[in-house]
Scaffold this active site. Structure first.
Site, PDB file in Angstrom:
ATOM      1  N   ASP A  80       5.674  -0.171  -1.557  1.00  0.00           N
ATOM      2  CA  ASP A  80       4.858   0.139  -0.387  1.00  0.00           C
ATOM      3  C   ASP A  80       5.738   0.090   0.856  1.00  0.00           C
ATOM      4  O   ASP A  80       6.277  -0.956   1.215  1.00  0.00           O
ATOM      5  CB  ASP A  80       3.720  -0.878  -0.272  1.00  0.00           C
ATOM      6  CG  ASP A  80       2.733  -0.518   0.839  1.00  0.00           C
ATOM      7  OD1 ASP A  80       2.986   0.457   1.576  1.00  0.00           O
ATOM      8  OD2 ASP A  80       1.707  -1.228   0.959  1.00  0.00           O
ATOM      9  N   LYS A 128       8.792   8.786  15.225  1.00  0.00           N
ATOM     10  CA  LYS A 128       9.599   9.897  14.717  1.00  0.00           C
ATOM     11  C   LYS A 128      10.902  10.038  15.517  1.00  0.00           C
ATOM     12  O   LYS A 128      11.966  10.315  14.946  1.00  0.00           O
ATOM     13  CB  LYS A 128       8.804  11.197  14.785  1.00  0.00           C
ATOM     14  CG  LYS A 128       7.653  11.276  13.786  1.00  0.00           C
ATOM     15  CD  LYS A 128       8.158  11.320  12.362  1.00  0.00           C
ATOM     16  CE  LYS A 128       7.045  11.530  11.361  1.00  0.00           C
ATOM     17  NZ  LYS A 128       7.553  11.581   9.959  1.00  0.00           N
ATOM     18  N   SER A 162      -2.013  19.711   6.856  1.00  0.00           N
ATOM     19  CA  SER A 162      -1.778  18.487   6.095  1.00  0.00           C
ATOM     20  C   SER A 162      -2.929  17.510   6.266  1.00  0.00           C
ATOM     21  O   SER A 162      -3.847  17.726   7.059  1.00  0.00           O
ATOM     22  CB  SER A 162      -0.482  17.830   6.582  1.00  0.00           C
ATOM     23  OG  SER A 162      -0.612  17.466   7.949  1.00  0.00           O
TER      24      SER A 162
END
Length: 400
Positions: free
Chosen positions: A114, A236, A281
């Site tokens: 995870d 990001k 998505s």
């Protein structure tokens, strides 16, 4: 049929063409929509190489979109794939079995890891490195990510969700977990033979241009949660900057560790960030619906879907950029012009949009501070885990 229609127009005129006026009115719109769709779908990957015998660790493979499209092609080309997933359960086991049947590739495996749990990441990497001789690793393909609903500004602030380590879930999934995984895997990358083409491919998003960089608090533990978009974009951006530093560290370390008679350059290890484009998505559905099933059905599936279909990519089309980064000979050591990490968009290597990608001092400081803060969190979580063990023993003795 088109030739017959053209022949009729030339010999008999347009009066004998059924519904000519309707066709004449609709044709410009159809052609315009076709042109937009052709543009929005993006270019296709034209490179292909055999992946038989190559081993890759993959995250985000079970998305049923871009991730699944990528691993289907990799499996078809013969790669051995290790999928990292939060849980290895009945569903995931059946999913892997189905992939093996569809691709005729038995070398597909599932491992529990995870990326929201730093301890699980360390356990997985420790078991991976605990092997002599070092295990083969041709690359890591990172396609996992999380984007939370943005909320309605000034009316409804988004709720902060936390990872197992107490970090904001987007920062944990998109930055911290991936950073930790790749940073710990450095010995494995460096242990590969000099003739092995190793590729570290990490997906990013064009929204990174809207992100902020928090060098002193890179895990954003002290930042007020007032915008889900800010945390996503910043996660990001910071990931991309850290990957620039990771590339430098890998090359420098290989050079320093190499014996004088080998003269290894380290450029056989290539770090590449891929911007797949805007696609339909799970993250896009979550943002548009704001996490509401009602809005998902009405707004996304009924009202906006025709527009989204026209202007966004499918998962398979977005996968073309990752397949390009995986297969292009431009990232091979013999063809590389410099030692910098690369950025791929629309199936080509492009320049970075923000000036921070040229600031090596900033990237190094961000990398080091992220390492430092992750280690502090791991220590705190280890203390918590150990503190709970004696209590369980005492409780069991009392019951007896």
């Amino acid at each position: 049929m088109p030739l017959n229609i053209l022949g009729t127009i030339l010999t008999e005129g347009t009066d004998n063409i059924p519904h000519y006026d309707t066709i004449k009115t609709a044709l410009p719109y159809v052609l315009g929509a076709t042109a937009i769709k052709y543009w929005s779908r993006g270019p296709s990957n034209t490179w292909e190489r055999k992946l038989h015998g190559k081993v890759y660790i993959v995250t985000g493979a079970t998305s049923q979109g871009m991730g699944t499209s990528v691993i289907l092609e990799m499996a078809r080309l013969g790669a051995q794939l290790i999928f990292l997933t939060r849980e290895v359960d009945e569903w995931s086991t059946e999913w892997v079995e189905d992939l093996r049947e569809r691709t005729k590739n038995e070398l597909l495996f599932m491992e529990k890891c995870d990326l929201n749990d730093l301890w699980e990441i360390r356990k997985f990497v420790t078991s991976w490195l605990d092997n002599s001789p070092p295990r083969r690793l041709d690359g890591v393909i990172v396609m996992s990510g999380n984007m939370e609903p943005w909320g309605i500004p000034k009316f409804k602030l988004p709720k902060r969700k936390s990872s197992k380590d107490g970090l904001e879930v987007q920062m944990a999934t998109n930055y911290v977990g991936i950073f930790h995984l790749l940073n710990l895997l450095q010995p494995s990358f460096k242990a590969q033979p000099p003739d092995r083409d190793v590729r570290i491919i990490v997906t990013t998003c064009w929204l990174q241009v809207m992100g902020d960089i928090n060098v002193e608090d890179p895990l954003w533990q002290k930042v007020k949660y007032d915008s889900a978009l800010k945390f996503f974009a910043s996660s990001k951006l910071q990931l991309g900057l850290s990957m620039m530093e990771l590339q430098r560290r890998l090359i420098e370390s290989v050079k320093n560790d190499s014996k004088k008679n080998t003269e290894r350059s380290g450029k056989n290890i290539a770090v590449c960030m891929v911007q797949p484009g805007t696609m339909r998505s799970q993250s896009l559905r979550r943002v548009i619906s704001n996490g509401s099933i009602t809005l998902l059905i009405l707004l996304y599936c009924i009202i906006l879907y025709p527009i989204l279909w026209l202007f966004t990519k499918s998962g398979n089309r977005a996968a073309q950029n990752l397949l390009y980064a995986l297969n292009t000979p431009e990232l091979e050591e013999i063809n590389r012009q410099d030692e910098k990490a690369k950025y791929v968009s629309d199936c080509s290597i492009v320049k970075f949009a923000r000036k921070e990608f040229e600031d090596e001092v900033l990237q190094k400081q961000l990398f080091e501070n992220t390492e430092r803060d992750i280690l502090e969190i791991e220590k705190k979580m280890a203390i918590k885990r150990n503190a709970g063990k004696p209590e369980k023993k005492k409780d069991s003795k009392k019951k007896k």
